[in-house]
Design an enzyme around this catalytic site. Structure first.
Site, PDB file in Angstrom:
ATOM      1  N   LYS B  80       2.384   4.799   7.983  1.00  0.00           N
ATOM      2  CA  LYS B  80       2.364   3.728   6.974  1.00  0.00           C
ATOM      3  C   LYS B  80       3.759   3.119   6.824  1.00  0.00           C
ATOM      4  O   LYS B  80       4.754   3.852   6.770  1.00  0.00           O
ATOM      5  CB  LYS B  80       1.885   4.309   5.639  1.00  0.00           C
ATOM      6  CG  LYS B  80       1.690   3.284   4.534  1.00  0.00           C
ATOM      7  CD  LYS B  80       1.127   3.949   3.280  1.00  0.00           C
ATOM      8  CE  LYS B  80       0.850   2.957   2.173  1.00  0.00           C
ATOM      9  NZ  LYS B  80       0.247   3.607   0.980  1.00  0.00           N
ATOM     10  N   SER B 151      -3.634   1.564  -0.834  1.00  0.00           N
ATOM     11  CA  SER B 151      -2.628   0.769  -0.178  1.00  0.00           C
ATOM     12  C   SER B 151      -2.396   1.182   1.275  1.00  0.00           C
ATOM     13  O   SER B 151      -1.771   0.436   2.019  1.00  0.00           O
ATOM     14  CB  SER B 151      -1.307   0.882  -0.945  1.00  0.00           C
ATOM     15  OG  SER B 151      -0.818   2.207  -0.922  1.00  0.00           O
ATOM     16  N   SER B 175      -4.510   5.671  -2.966  1.00  0.00           N
ATOM     17  CA  SER B 175      -4.168   4.974  -1.719  1.00  0.00           C
ATOM     18  C   SER B 175      -4.421   5.765  -0.446  1.00  0.00           C
ATOM     19  O   SER B 175      -4.292   5.214   0.647  1.00  0.00           O
ATOM     20  CB  SER B 175      -2.697   4.545  -1.752  1.00  0.00           C
ATOM     21  OG  SER B 175      -2.502   3.518  -2.689  1.00  0.00           O
TER      22      SER B 175
END
Lengths: 442, 442
Positions: B80, B151, B175
């Site tokens: 990420k 996210s 997330s």
């Protein structure tokens, strides 16, 4: 005073002269660099210092038109070498990171840089701001045979020795308050998480806090503004007369040395002589767990946070920190959580107790800075407040048996940092005037 | 299966073939890159992907003699784009950091790199892993008109779409668990602080956690080993028969959609059919505060952690995150501390409740992934566990009204991550076999 002696100024004084056009930033920087040149061999506060780069920054800052300047334009700040700076290497006093140069500014650095700060260099630290042994290269400016304290050794020594008006440090146990006391300067550990720790290498997530060193509360206030430290309400403190202080000796009082016993006694006398009440308060017995719980959190979080270094370069990690990863102390998860949750339950309780007083008065250190450079001194009087997340400020003004500086701490409830600074300013005036210690540098 | 189809393998399967000399790391990487080439225009999971660099790393890894290889040698991992990597830029999906390239490996990256991982690239994220709106460029691989969640959008989508066997994400609200559910994969949010968050940009210090995505529990176990996740005792779980689950619908159950209601009902049926007890448990009413307290912590910590960006580039910060700094919600310090301390007091309580069961069964999401790419879906079922610091794992196996995947969560007490993984492995086999959802990619 010409710019030659500008190193003697506090940041607040220097910024006023810069604003008035009486002092150039380059002239100020040159004065500090000369002070450093004279003293560096004896004190050794710097892990990284690039004189040319400092002057280059200073000249660039001098060229900025007055109307475009930030509130701290030209303020020189020294930075503990565990805080990332995109224009200087960050080595954590670890051979693993020698010469490492991440191109990253910590949040605290972004805020200060944006306000116009001139970064002087990186100051020495105990290994990862976590080892009990100091950077043996750094000496107490008031007596080179003594430790400047740790882990923010260079920040405390540089400010104490007039080599930098302001420095950033960190505190996990007593790493800001103790060097503040040992070097005869003000130092504040704000409320945990009130200042972003982004870009400060983690030692313990629940304990690490950015700290600030300066020679006056006005200078701490300048940095507190840049960091947007904010209480809910303005402080209602309006002077020592009629103020109420709680003297909190804490469970570790029996190890306090003569220097600290005298400093606390004198502090109480001074406050009372100026019309304050001082009431001795024993914290409930559950607070007696704090020293042990702090150590459990420190070591068990250290297991997580030093794992990468242990995996990749175990032989370059000190036995103390390797021992955290190897769980030498034998703390299990149950004990870790008991400490974590136990401390958490005490936080609202200390807020309530502290909230009844103007501030808590408590020792900063066991005694004056000990002789020797390896052991940076005991943090026993600091660890509880670090765990409780309260703001703490060291106020200089007293001295020990050998004439070395000793400070005492004031503590407030969490997020009463601005109130604490306001109180510390008045208390500091008294302690500096009447406490008996005078800065007497080489 | 030749190396052409190696992208279909789980990491555990692929590593076995690599070890057996049946698959080269370069061959494996080429297979994944081809899958990415075919699918990237539709899915858009990558914020940074350098094909040549991936192959260069793969060839270097292939050259390492078998006896010198780490336990994850050749395992491809997507990262990420809020986690620092010294060999790839990190931009947080923020224009402020576009092209930014701090030369720093996060702790999680150091550990995986040391174990031999091949980093494929950086995956898309909501702005700073904190915004409610997603990277609109990323689509759900199971239906490109729907969100992959957020996210950790790219990490969930990449693993769900067979473009990477394993990915790192983060969770502050939901997330990791939400994109796990929306993309039909396993995802674990370990105990807070069990994995070092060093080098993960802070959104909320008390909430952010590194998360892991994979298509099987064996793969999660591999990463858990690299991260040294550790319970006090080995799990005593020995199969579904005789296990005891607490069904915890939580205070937000009224907003659960049909998909989640059916998934939970079916999960209970399956567990019972295989000899487990499932008991519905209502948490004490004080737990009802969690959604609000989570939001208070999120916003008040956001004030601290987004201050640097607000000071330096406010116009490039989304209104949501700027609003945290500007205190649009009006939370004061008193409310912040009440939430902080209130949550802390619940943590030992949930440990005690959860400790009475094999695991807690609870929804992962409100329903299947909603249509549209801006809103990444509601995290209402996740925020409480994030605040409580417990480990949570999303287990796929169910589907919603539109045939999109839906997962359910298992929860264990803090630092029972390995136990939770062991339970999830057996539960996952049943849910995948009998839950009714089949992966059906383009």
């Amino acid at each position: 005073m010409g710019s030659d002696d500008a190193y003697l100024l506090t940041a607040t004084q220097a910024l006023a002269r810069i604003r008035a056009g009486e002092l150039t930033i380059e002239g100020y920087a040159r004065s500090l660099l000369r002070r450093i040149d004279v003293r560096d061999a004896d004190v050794g506060a710097w892990a990284h210092l690039d004189r040319d780069y400092v002057l280059q920054q200073a000249r660039a800052l001098d060229k900025v038109p007055m109307q475009d300047r930030g509130p701290l334009h030209g303020m020189p700040v020294a930075v503990k070498d565990v805080i990332y700076t995109k224009d200087m290497p960050t080595a954590h006093n670890s051979p693993i990171y020698k010469g490492d140069f991440p191109k990253l500014d910590a949040a605290s650095i972004i805020l200060l840089r944006h306000a116009g700060v001139l970064f002087l260099g990186k100051t020495t630290t105990a290994e990862f701001a976590a080892s009990y042994t100091g950077p043996a290269s750094t000496r107490n400016p008031h007596n080179p045979s003594r430790t400047p304290g740790g882990s923010s050794s260079g920040s405390g020594a540089a400010v104490g020795d007039l080599q930098a008006p302001v420095a950033l440090g960190t505190q996990t146990g007593g790493s800001t308050i103790r060097p503040g006391s040992f070097n005869g300067v003000y130092s504040i550990k704000p409320t945990w998480n009130a200042v972003s720790r982004e870009g400060l290498k983690i030692s313990s997530l629940m304990l690490d806090t950015i700290g600030i060193f300066a020679r006056g509360v006005d200078d701490l206030d300048l940095v507190a503004d840049a960091f947007a430290l904010r209480d809910d309400e303005p402080s209602d403190f309006d002077g020592i007369k009629g103020a109420r202080f709680a003297l909190c000796k804490t469970v570790v009082w029996p190890i306090a040395g003569e220097g600290t016993r005298n400093a606390i006694a004198r502090a109480v006398e001074i406050l009372r002589a100026h019309g304050a009440e001082v009431e001795e308060v024993d914290l409930p017995t559950e607070f007696d767990n704090l020293p042990r719980w702090h150590n459990v959190v420190l070591q068990t979080e250290g297991e997580t946070f030093f794992l990468p270094e242990h995996r990749t370069a175990k032989d370059q990690l000190s036995p103390q920190l390797a021992g955290y990863v190897e769980r030498k102390a034998g703390y299990d998860r149950r004990e870790q959580l008991k400490a974590f949750d136990g401390i958490a339950a005490l936080r609202p309780k200390i807020d309530e107790i502290a909230g009844k007083y103007t501030a808590i008065l408590t020792p900063s250190v066991v005694d004056e800075a000990p002789v020797g450079l390896e052991f940076t001194g005991d943090s026993a009087f600091c660890v509880g407040w670090s765990a409780l997340h309260t703001p703490v400020i060291n106020i200089p003004g007293f001295q020990g048996h050998s004439g070395m500086p000793i400070g005492v701490s004031l503590v407030a409830p969490r997020y009463r940092d601005r109130h604490l600074l306001k109180v510390a300013k008045e208390v500091g005036k008294l302690f500096e005037a009447e406490g008996g210690w005078k800065r007497n540098l080489y």
